[in-house]
Design a protein around this motif. Structure first.
Motif, short mmCIF file in Angstrom:
data_model
loop_
_atom_site.label_atom_id
_atom_site.label_comp_id
_atom_site.label_asym_id
_atom_site.label_seq_id
_atom_site.Cartn_x
_atom_site.Cartn_y
_atom_site.Cartn_z
N ALA A 26 0.93 -1.18 -0.04
CA ALA A 26 -0.08 0.00 0.15
C ALA A 26 0.84 1.40 -0.06
CB ALA A 26 -0.88 0.07 1.52
N ASN A 27 2.13 0.97 0.57
CA ASN A 27 3.03 2.39 0.57
C ASN A 27 3.16 2.72 -0.83
OD1 ASN A 27 2.93 1.70 3.32
ND2 ASN A 27 5.04 0.87 3.31
N ALA A 28 3.26 1.95 -1.66
CA ALA A 28 3.80 2.39 -2.84
C ALA A 28 2.73 2.58 -3.86
CB ALA A 28 4.73 1.23 -3.55
N ILE A 29 1.63 2.25 -3.63
CA ILE A 29 0.53 2.31 -4.89
C ILE A 29 -0.88 2.78 -4.39
CG2 ILE A 29 1.74 0.40 -6.07
CD1 ILE A 29 -0.74 -1.27 -5.06
N ALA A 30 -0.92 2.91 -2.87
CA ALA A 30 -2.42 3.47 -2.50
C ALA A 30 -2.62 4.78 -2.92
CB ALA A 30 -2.30 3.45 -0.98
N THR A 31 -1.79 5.76 -2.79
CA THR A 31 -2.19 7.19 -3.48
C THR A 31 -2.24 7.06 -5.17
OG1 THR A 31 0.26 7.34 -3.89
CG2 THR A 31 -0.74 8.37 -1.78
N SER A 32 -1.66 6.12 -5.81
CA SER A 32 -1.99 6.18 -7.35
C SER A 32 -3.43 5.47 -7.63
CB SER A 32 -0.76 5.42 -7.90
OG SER A 32 0.28 5.90 -7.73
N THR A 177 2.40 7.96 -12.58
CA THR A 177 2.99 6.79 -12.99
C THR A 177 4.33 6.76 -12.53
OG1 THR A 177 1.19 6.58 -14.80
CG2 THR A 177 3.34 5.17 -14.93
N VAL A 178 5.15 7.73 -12.69
CA VAL A 178 6.51 7.83 -12.30
C VAL A 178 6.79 7.86 -10.98
CG1 VAL A 178 8.78 9.29 -12.89
CG2 VAL A 178 7.05 9.01 -14.56
N SER A 179 5.97 8.79 -10.23
CA SER A 179 6.04 8.97 -8.76
C SER A 179 6.04 7.52 -8.13
CB SER A 179 5.37 10.30 -8.27
OG SER A 179 4.15 10.06 -8.72
N ALA A 180 4.76 7.00 -8.61
CA ALA A 180 4.57 5.82 -7.75
C ALA A 180 5.61 4.62 -7.97
CB ALA A 180 3.23 5.19 -8.14
N PHE A 254 0.83 12.86 -5.94
CA PHE A 254 2.21 13.16 -6.59
C PHE A 254 3.20 13.74 -5.54
CE2 PHE A 254 5.19 15.90 -8.82
CZ PHE A 254 5.79 15.01 -9.84
N ALA A 255 2.71 14.65 -4.78
CA ALA A 255 3.46 15.53 -3.87
C ALA A 255 4.07 14.61 -3.05
CB ALA A 255 2.91 16.64 -3.31
N ALA A 256 2.98 13.71 -2.43
CA ALA A 256 3.47 12.82 -1.22
C ALA A 256 4.38 11.79 -1.95
CB ALA A 256 2.03 12.04 -0.84
N GLU A 257 4.18 11.15 -3.08
CA GLU A 257 5.05 10.01 -3.48
C GLU A 257 6.64 10.74 -3.73
OE1 GLU A 257 1.52 7.55 -5.64
OE2 GLU A 257 2.56 9.07 -6.80
N SER A 261 9.68 9.06 -1.84
CA SER A 261 10.67 8.39 -2.43
C SER A 261 12.12 9.06 -2.27
CB SER A 261 10.45 8.15 -4.03
OG SER A 261 9.97 9.64 -4.65
N SER A 262 12.10 10.41 -2.28
CA SER A 262 13.33 11.22 -1.99
C SER A 262 13.86 10.82 -0.76
CB SER A 262 13.00 12.62 -2.13
OG SER A 262 12.53 13.06 -3.33
N ILE A 263 12.88 10.77 0.45
CA ILE A 263 13.54 10.46 1.79
C ILE A 263 13.97 9.24 1.80
CG2 ILE A 263 12.86 10.23 4.08
CD1 ILE A 263 10.67 12.34 3.57
N LEU A 264 13.56 8.11 1.05
CA LEU A 264 13.90 6.77 1.20
C LEU A 264 15.37 6.70 0.53
CD1 LEU A 264 10.63 4.78 0.13
CD2 LEU A 264 11.75 5.08 2.50
N TYR A 265 15.70 7.30 -0.58
CA TYR A 265 17.08 7.35 -1.47
C TYR A 265 17.85 8.14 -0.44
CZ TYR A 265 13.93 6.28 -5.20
OH TYR A 265 13.15 5.71 -6.11
N ILE A 266 17.77 9.15 0.14
CA ILE A 266 18.61 9.75 0.83
C ILE A 266 18.90 8.87 2.00
CG2 ILE A 266 18.84 11.74 2.36
CD1 ILE A 266 17.36 13.36 0.60
#
Length: 332
Positions: A26-32, A177-180, A254-257, A261-266
């Motif tokens: 759900a973390n990755a796709i709930a918003t999409s 699609t890209v942000s998810a 889009f903003a949430a994703e 994702s930015s925080i996860l990579y950092i």
């Protein structure tokens, strides 16, 4: 008994990875899915594929889990500690999944490791727990909330003069699609590595590995189980994230994703800290929702989620400790 115990522990670790996949898909796709940017089947397929890719593009989090949290004794006793830790994490994942609560599989695992280590008189690296677990657990949701709010404010300002809001929404729906996909990649980068760390730790305890790196087969099987779990879906939790906190529109999603994702990579590449994808995406959703108006966020639901975050580690630790006391004879 050593080889059999090792096989059992690795099997349970892969089972935990599967529950992590369907619990946290759900973390990755709930918003999409909630904004209808992607159909559930397409979203799950995309997330499963990106989880596999994410599992292969880093190793820092896995090394933290395998060597920075506990030192388990060698032999069957150490494997018993890992077995109990995994049981604690799996039980908590299933309980929170049943109630649709987006708790952290990561902190369930880490809490299980600490609880089982204490029950088994193993060494706990409290500095590592504080620096790599507790502080990121507190800081990452705060960062997600603030950055999500700021990203959404920036989007609102950039598109403040749009003359065709429907066209803008369609554009953000396509961008999701890209942000998810980016979010799913970050999920694989973070969560699949935690299972890899446990498997490597089991191999070290059993004397089958020196801990010099992650064997390719470990990466593959952990990525595969994460992917299968993700494809199984987590609809109960998806409803909570996508609809119960706030009814998201495409720009907000889009903003949430992007924030998450930015925080996860950092945190994966710079700090090598095993943070919770659940904490980050949930707090980012709250942040972007607050730009609309504070009352737009269902803070009662949010409060229950946050309470779940705080009890996850001690609850999983308790279950793991009980599991260790129950199974120590079998691994003695």
């Amino acid at each position: 008994m050593d080889t059999f115990a090792l096989v059992v522990v690795i099997g349970v670790a892969l089972g935990f990875t599967y529950t992590n996949g369907f619990h946290d898909s759900a973390n990755a796709i709930a918003t999409s899915v909630s904004t209808r940017a992607l159909t559930p089947k397409v979203a799950l397929t995309m997330a499963a594929v990106m989880n596999v890719i994410g599992a292969f593009i880093g190793s820092g989090v896995a090394k933290t889990v395998s060597s920075g949290i506990i030192d388990a004794p060698t032999g069957n006793r150490g494997l018993g500690v890992l077995f109990a830790a995994l049981i604690g994490a799996v039980v908590w994942n299933l309980v929170t999944w049943y109630f649709g609560l987006p708790s952290s599989s990561s902190h369930a695992l880490l809490g299980g490791l600490v609880g089982a280590a204490l029950a088994g008189s193993a060494t706990v690296h409290w500095n590592g727990v504080l620096d790599k677990v507790i502080l990121p657990m507190i800081i990452s949701p705060i960062v997600g909330l603030i950055v999500g709010y700021l990203v959404m404010v920036a989007i609102l300002w950039l598109f403040r003069r749009t003359t065709n809001p429907h066209r803008t929404r369609r554009g953000f729906r396509a961008a999701q699609t890209v942000s998810a996909a980016s979010m799913a990649l970050g999920h694989g980068l973070q969560d699949a590595q935690k299972a890899m760390g446990v498997v490597v730790l089991a191999l070290i305890i059993a004397g089958k590995d020196t801990g010099g790196g992650i064997p390719i087969w470990v990466k593959f099987v952990c990525a595969l189980m994460m992917s299968l779990g993700t494809y199984a879906g987590g609809w109960r939790i998806m409803r909570t994230l996508g609809r119960k906190i706030i009814q998201l529109d495409p720009p907000q999603a889009f903003a949430a994703e992007v924030t998450s994702s930015s925080i996860l990579y950092i945190t994966s590449y710079i700090f090598k800290a095993p943070i919770s994808t659940t904490h980050v995406i949930t707090s980012a959703i709250m942040g972007v929702g607050a730009t609309k108006r504070l009352k737009a966020v269902r803070w009662g639901v949010a409060k229950n989620i946050v309470l779940g975050w705080f009890i996850t580690m001690p609850a999983a630790a308790l279950v793991a400790a009980l599991a260790y006391w129950c199974v120590q004879g079998a691994f003695g």
